[in-house]
Scaffold this active site. Structure first.
Site, PDB file in Angstrom:
ATOM      1  N   LYS A  23      11.702  -8.008 -20.199  1.00  0.00           N
ATOM      2  CA  LYS A  23      11.685  -9.219 -21.142  1.00  0.00           C
ATOM      3  C   LYS A  23      12.218 -10.526 -19.792  1.00  0.00           C
ATOM      4  O   LYS A  23      13.246 -10.559 -19.773  1.00  0.00           O
ATOM      5  CB  LYS A  23      12.545  -9.456 -22.057  1.00  0.00           C
ATOM      6  CG  LYS A  23      12.256  -8.189 -23.183  1.00  0.00           C
ATOM      7  CD  LYS A  23      11.088  -8.593 -24.181  1.00  0.00           C
ATOM      8  CE  LYS A  23      10.846  -7.416 -25.145  1.00  0.00           C
ATOM      9  NZ  LYS A  23       9.419  -7.115 -25.172  1.00  0.00           N
ATOM     10  N   HIS A 133      11.119  -1.090  -6.998  1.00  0.00           N
ATOM     11  CA  HIS A 133      10.140  -0.007  -7.020  1.00  0.00           C
ATOM     12  C   HIS A 133       8.852  -0.456  -6.298  1.00  0.00           C
ATOM     13  O   HIS A 133       8.005   0.508  -5.965  1.00  0.00           O
ATOM     14  CB  HIS A 133       9.985   0.406  -8.514  1.00  0.00           C
ATOM     15  CG  HIS A 133      10.967   0.973  -9.120  1.00  0.00           C
ATOM     16  ND1 HIS A 133      11.746   2.011  -8.720  1.00  0.00           N
ATOM     17  CD2 HIS A 133      11.690   0.593 -10.445  1.00  0.00           C
ATOM     18  CE1 HIS A 133      12.742   2.168  -9.677  1.00  0.00           C
ATOM     19  NE2 HIS A 133      12.654   1.515 -10.567  1.00  0.00           N
ATOM     20  N   HIS A 170      17.807   3.460 -12.018  1.00  0.00           N
ATOM     21  CA  HIS A 170      16.700   4.153 -11.504  1.00  0.00           C
ATOM     22  C   HIS A 170      16.753   4.044  -9.756  1.00  0.00           C
ATOM     23  O   HIS A 170      17.448   2.996  -9.413  1.00  0.00           O
ATOM     24  CB  HIS A 170      15.345   3.493 -11.770  1.00  0.00           C
ATOM     25  CG  HIS A 170      15.312   3.331 -12.989  1.00  0.00           C
ATOM     26  ND1 HIS A 170      15.468   2.264 -13.903  1.00  0.00           N
ATOM     27  CD2 HIS A 170      14.541   4.222 -13.902  1.00  0.00           C
ATOM     28  CE1 HIS A 170      15.502   2.425 -15.081  1.00  0.00           C
ATOM     29  NE2 HIS A 170      14.488   3.729 -15.424  1.00  0.00           N
ATOM     30  N   ASP A 257      20.687  -1.424 -16.501  1.00  0.00           N
ATOM     31  CA  ASP A 257      20.056  -0.508 -17.406  1.00  0.00           C
ATOM     32  C   ASP A 257      20.934   0.786 -17.196  1.00  0.00           C
ATOM     33  O   ASP A 257      20.458   2.072 -17.986  1.00  0.00           O
ATOM     34  CB  ASP A 257      18.529  -0.071 -16.929  1.00  0.00           C
ATOM     35  CG  ASP A 257      18.436   0.063 -15.428  1.00  0.00           C
ATOM     36  OD1 ASP A 257      19.471   0.171 -14.571  1.00  0.00           O
ATOM     37  OD2 ASP A 257      17.276   0.015 -15.221  1.00  0.00           O
TER      38      ASP A 257
HETATM   39 ZN    ZN Z   1      16.306   0.285 -13.342  1.00  0.00          ZN
END
Ligand code: ZN
Length: 373
Positions: A23, A133, A170, A257
């Site tokens: 978001k 990414h 990640h 995250d």
């Molecule tokens: Zn992440």
């Protein structure tokens, strides 16, 4: 000016879609909380409005075919063949302004790199950046343009040695891949193991190739890792590597995250571990480009990056989220009234298993990571 904050009201003009976890409104929320805490004013000289990057800037990493497709997607309608470039329903939707968004985020990271490299700022924080990414020829994991890679490439072209430190949940796969064969850029990523989480890479044995062997370092943490083990792994691995590599500039991806309540990952980090690591980064980085990253509980994003901004300015954030701010944002879901989380620590057998695994990873990276040339 010691610290710079890159921000544009344009950030919140973009929307990945109502059901998408990323978001862009979280960026506005963060900026508003920083102001509410008295850590910035609208006319603050530390506040820097970014400009969109040029397409030529993106070409330093991304393929012309992919950039053509991304530009053709800017209307919000999927062009034929978009799926071949990772674009379409799912993680990387084609939304109105997707190319404009990408140019603006990349422009903000390039501006942050310029401010720090020129000495105008010691640290520059682009909360919209850290889209780690994105690959050279396709979108991946909510990321269309890899702004860390583009910023690092600009610095390397000027002869700088750059260390990239990524603490998102990640693996920073796109950045690792861009510099896998290089000894001019050291990439270090601490993240939840690829056995449990997207993108399924970032194992300890991914060390780089050729001249870059040892210059990619990965700590794939077990699910449920808490502050104590996260800070331990960071402390054991990152400062010794930076001591040896001696970067001119540190570029960090500060994804949040990793937090306990994040809906996408399975780690147990709180603001306590996060702030500890951010404070260490500040102490280690001679010049520091700080980027945002993941974070899908927007209350965490706003709180954590407000605290990070306070650390960058050597100042204390207030203990409480201002009352008026919580009243203005009733739907954000602040779990309490404090800016900081309560400390949290795992216990029992699970903790002992995790402790052994983290010790093994730290030992592995010490034996195989980059050494003094
Ligand atoms: Zn992440």
């Amino acid at each position: 000016m010691k610290a710079a904050f890159l921000y544009s009201d344009e950030f919140s003009r973009f929307n990945y879609g109502t059901s998408h976890p990323l978001k862009p409104i979280r960026l506005k929320l963060t900026y508003e909380l920083i102001k509410a805490c008295g850590l910035l004013t609208p006319s603050d000289p530390r506040l820097i409005e970014p400009h969109p990057a040029l397409v030529e800037d993106l070409r330093t990493f991304h393929s012309p075919d992919y950039l053509d497709m991304l530009k053709a997607s800017n209307s919000g309608r999927s062009p034929a063949g978009a799926a071949l470039f990772g674009l379409g329903p799912g993680d990387n939707p084609v939304f109105a302004g997707v190319f404009d968004w990408s140019l603006l985020v990349a422009g903000a990271s390039l501006k942050a790199a310029d401010l720090v490299d020129s000495g105008e700022a010691e640290v520059a924080f682009n909360i919209s950046g850290g889209l780690h990414h994105a690959m050279a020829d396709h979108a991946s994991g909510f990321c269309y343009i890899n702004d860390p890679v583009i910023a690092i490439k600009t610095l390397v072209k000027r002869g700088r040695r750059v260390a990239y430190v990524d603490i998102d949940a990640h693996h920073g796969d796109g950045v690792q891949e861009a510099f896998f064969g290089s000894d001019r850029v050291l990439t270090i990523s601490l993240h939840e193991t690829g056995q449990a989480l997207f993108p399924g890479s970032g194992f300890e044995y991914e060390l780089g190739a050729g001249a870059g062997t040892g210059y990619s370092v990965n700590i794939p943490l077990p699910p449920e890792t808490d502050d104590e083990l996260f800070v331990h792994a960071f402390t054991e691995v990152v400062p010794p590597l930076l001591d040896v590599f001696r970067p001119d500039i540190v570029v960090s991806q500060l994804g949040v995250d990793t937090f306990r309540s994040d809906p996408l990952a399975h780690l147990n980090i709180t603001t306590n571990g996060f702030c500890h690591v951010v404070t260490m980064l500040k102490a280690m980085a001679p010049k520091w480009v700080a980027l945002g990253g993941g974070g899908y509980d927007i209350a965490n994003v706003a709180r954590a990056w407000t605290l990070a901004w306070a650390i960058m300015n050597d100042t204390d954030a207030p203990a409480e989220i201002p009352d008026f701010f919580r009243q203005q944002h009733p739907h954000v879901g602040f779990a309490g009234t404090k800016l900081q989380d309560q400390p949290f620590e795992m216990g029992g057998r699970r903790k002992e298993e995790m402790r052994k695994e983290v010790a093994r990873l730290v030992d592995y990276s010490k034996r195989h990571g980059m050494r003094r040339p």
